[in-house]
Design an enzyme around this catalytic site. Structure first.
Site, PDB file in Angstrom:
ATOM      1  N   ARG A 110     -12.729  -4.815  -6.711  1.00 28.20           N
ATOM      2  CA  ARG A 110     -12.450  -5.554  -5.524  1.00 28.20           C
ATOM      3  C   ARG A 110     -13.469  -5.583  -4.998  1.00 28.20           C
ATOM      4  O   ARG A 110     -14.111  -4.670  -4.279  1.00 28.20           O
ATOM      5  CB  ARG A 110     -11.229  -4.561  -4.798  1.00 28.20           C
ATOM      6  CG  ARG A 110     -10.820  -5.297  -3.426  1.00 28.20           C
ATOM      7  CD  ARG A 110      -9.711  -4.227  -2.849  1.00 28.20           C
ATOM      8  NE  ARG A 110     -10.140  -3.127  -2.065  1.00 28.20           N
ATOM      9  CZ  ARG A 110      -9.364  -2.405  -1.274  1.00 28.20           C
ATOM     10  NH1 ARG A 110      -8.244  -2.690  -0.830  1.00 28.20           N
ATOM     11  NH2 ARG A 110      -9.868  -1.512  -0.539  1.00 28.20           N
ATOM     12  N   PHE A 169       0.891  -1.278  -0.006  1.00 28.47           N
ATOM     13  CA  PHE A 169      -0.079  -0.152   0.058  1.00 28.47           C
ATOM     14  C   PHE A 169       0.901   1.100   0.014  1.00 28.47           C
ATOM     15  O   PHE A 169       1.891   1.173   0.821  1.00 28.47           O
ATOM     16  CB  PHE A 169      -0.809   0.017   1.521  1.00 28.47           C
ATOM     17  CG  PHE A 169      -1.989   1.149   0.958  1.00 28.47           C
ATOM     18  CD1 PHE A 169      -3.152   0.843   0.298  1.00 28.47           C
ATOM     19  CD2 PHE A 169      -1.933   2.280   1.936  1.00 28.47           C
ATOM     20  CE1 PHE A 169      -4.138   1.799   0.306  1.00 28.47           C
ATOM     21  CE2 PHE A 169      -2.816   3.137   1.709  1.00 28.47           C
ATOM     22  CZ  PHE A 169      -4.048   2.834   0.839  1.00 28.47           C
ATOM     23  N   LYS A 202     -11.285  -1.245   9.419  1.00 23.10           N
ATOM     24  CA  LYS A 202     -11.893  -2.316   8.135  1.00 23.10           C
ATOM     25  C   LYS A 202     -12.576  -3.383   8.828  1.00 23.10           C
ATOM     26  O   LYS A 202     -13.721  -3.317   9.118  1.00 23.10           O
ATOM     27  CB  LYS A 202     -10.423  -2.905   7.347  1.00 23.10           C
ATOM     28  CG  LYS A 202      -9.960  -1.744   6.804  1.00 23.10           C
ATOM     29  CD  LYS A 202      -8.610  -1.902   5.859  1.00 23.10           C
ATOM     30  CE  LYS A 202      -7.524  -0.811   5.384  1.00 23.10           C
ATOM     31  NZ  LYS A 202      -8.623  -0.214   4.347  1.00 23.10           N
TER      32      LYS A 202
END
Length: 411
Positions: free
Chosen positions: A370, A127, A224
């Protein structure tokens, strides 16, 4: 075909009923939410918990809440709750600040723990934040950064004794590839190096086993799969064996051995408390604390079993309903995180058109659709609905509509 898939979805949902936690979340009717690997859904009880913090703790008890409601202890107490999920015994995880801050601290600690080594390895596809932070720390401590695909790191580590640390994201954020944490950690240790793991896309979805595998340092976000809410504070893990020698490069008064003595010189607190910086964002920290209740009666191994079944079935549905679909996530369970990524040249349009049909995924540049699978609140029926939406969007050409050509700043 679809009747068979519908029956199979129902049978799979029945077999995994014990780990279905959908009723514990507030989700819009008619929406299949496949973006929990960007922002987890809202646990149903969190609004009341936050209202209590605001109205009763802050509103009524005011500054006394630091003592009477445990605000001062919250970063370490919530850290222990996160620790249970990532396989860390109490006293090794602290919550507060952002993932970037936690990563900065961890990399500087690794440099201090290996002062005579001057190379750091990282995945070139990490990332971007990880790469940015690493580049900054490397310039500060004199490291040379080598970008090596994780499954080739063991070979590189065996070639010399110059590597101070290895930085790897447990799950590739684009493809969902799950890297071999035990093997990479062991290879780093065999070479005398430390390892720093980014758990942003695995904590709460994949068993991590930080203590079991003798990980040195780790960081992760909580918004998340841990469902902490937008901007929820991140966490840092420092193994017991490193805590006495690991410096906090961002020393603040909350990490002082006697913070209320207001001493002019810094003395680090013992244990993981030394990694605290300034005042934690209490509203979001306590919202996270409430959100973690979802995991109180379910083990991450059980969540993982459900996740693997869901992602496996989603792939089956896509491959049966969409001719020539290009699934880039690994097909083997042991190599896949909790998402299914599909490559398509018009991926952004596909994602937006699917959202218009009530299936919310996300886009990752340049061409990835995704589909994140937060197992506690998704079903196999949802996976079939998502695959049908993908197939219908392509069949209708909706993804080519000019209305999808203007990309938003988020997706």
């Amino acid at each position: 075909m679809t009747d068979r898939l519908t029956s199979e979805a129902a049978a799979l949902d029945a077999s995994h009923a014990a780990t279905d936690r959908r009723d514990r979340f507030l989700l819009p009717d008619g929406v299949v939410y496949l973006d929990g690997n960007s922002l987890g859904a809202l646990p149903r009880h969190v609004p009341d918990a936050v209202a209590d913090v605001v109205t009763n703790q802050w509103g009524r008890d005011l500054v006394e809440s630091w003592n009477t409601h445990g605000w001062w202890q919250a970063p370490a107490a919530v850290g222990d709750r996160v620790g249970r999920i990532v396989g860390a015994a109490p006293g090794q995880v602290v919550v507060g600040d952002s993932t970037s801050v936690r990563l900065h601290q961890s990399l500087h600690a690794a440099a201090a723990l290996r002062p005579d080594r001057h190379v750091v390895l990282t995945d070139p596809d990490s990332f971007p934040t990880d790469l940015y932070v690493l580049a900054g720390v490397a310039s500060q401590v004199g490291w040379a950064v080598e970008k090596v695909v994780p499954d080739k790191m063991a070979k590189r580590l065996a070639t010399s004794d110059d590597v101070a640390a290895v930085l790897v994201s447990h799950v590739d954020y684009r493809t969902g590839r799950l890297w071999d944490l035990p093997a990479i950690t062991a290879a780093a240790h065999d070479a005398g190096a430390l390892v720093v793991w980014d758990l942003c896309h695995s904590a709460g979805a994949v068993p991590v086993g930080l203590d079991e595998h003798r990980v040195d340092l780790a960081v992760g976000c909580t918004y998340k799969f841990l469902n902490g809410g937008p901007g929820a504070p991140a966490y840092g893990y420092v193994a017991y064996r490193h805590q006495a020698a690991a410096p906090n490069v961002l020393a603040g008064w909350h990490g002082h051995a006697q913070p209320f003595a207001m001493e002019r010189d810094y003395r680090p607190a013992p244990g993981i408390e030394r990694m605290r910086t300034g005042t934690a964002p209490m509203l979001s920290l306590l919202a996270l604390d409430a959100a973690l209740d979802v995991f109180d009666d379910v083990e991450v191994a059980s969540v993982r079993a459900r996740s693997l079944s869901l992602t496996r079935f989603l792939r089956v549905c896509l491959e049966e309903l969409v001719p020539d679909v290009d699934v880039v996530s690994p097909s083997k369970d042991e190599r896949r995180g909790s998402q299914v990524a599909v490559r398509h040249e018009a991926a952004y349009g596909v994602v937006r058109a699917m959202a218009g049909r009530g299936v919310v995924g996300d886009f990752r540049t340049p061409d990835v659709v995704r589909l994140g699978v937060a197992a506690p609140y998704l079903t196999h029926a949802d996976m079939l609905t998502a695959a049908r939406a993908y197939a219908d969007v392509l069949a209708s050409g909706e993804h080519l509509d000019a209305g999808w050509s203007q990309r938003s700043t988020v997706t």
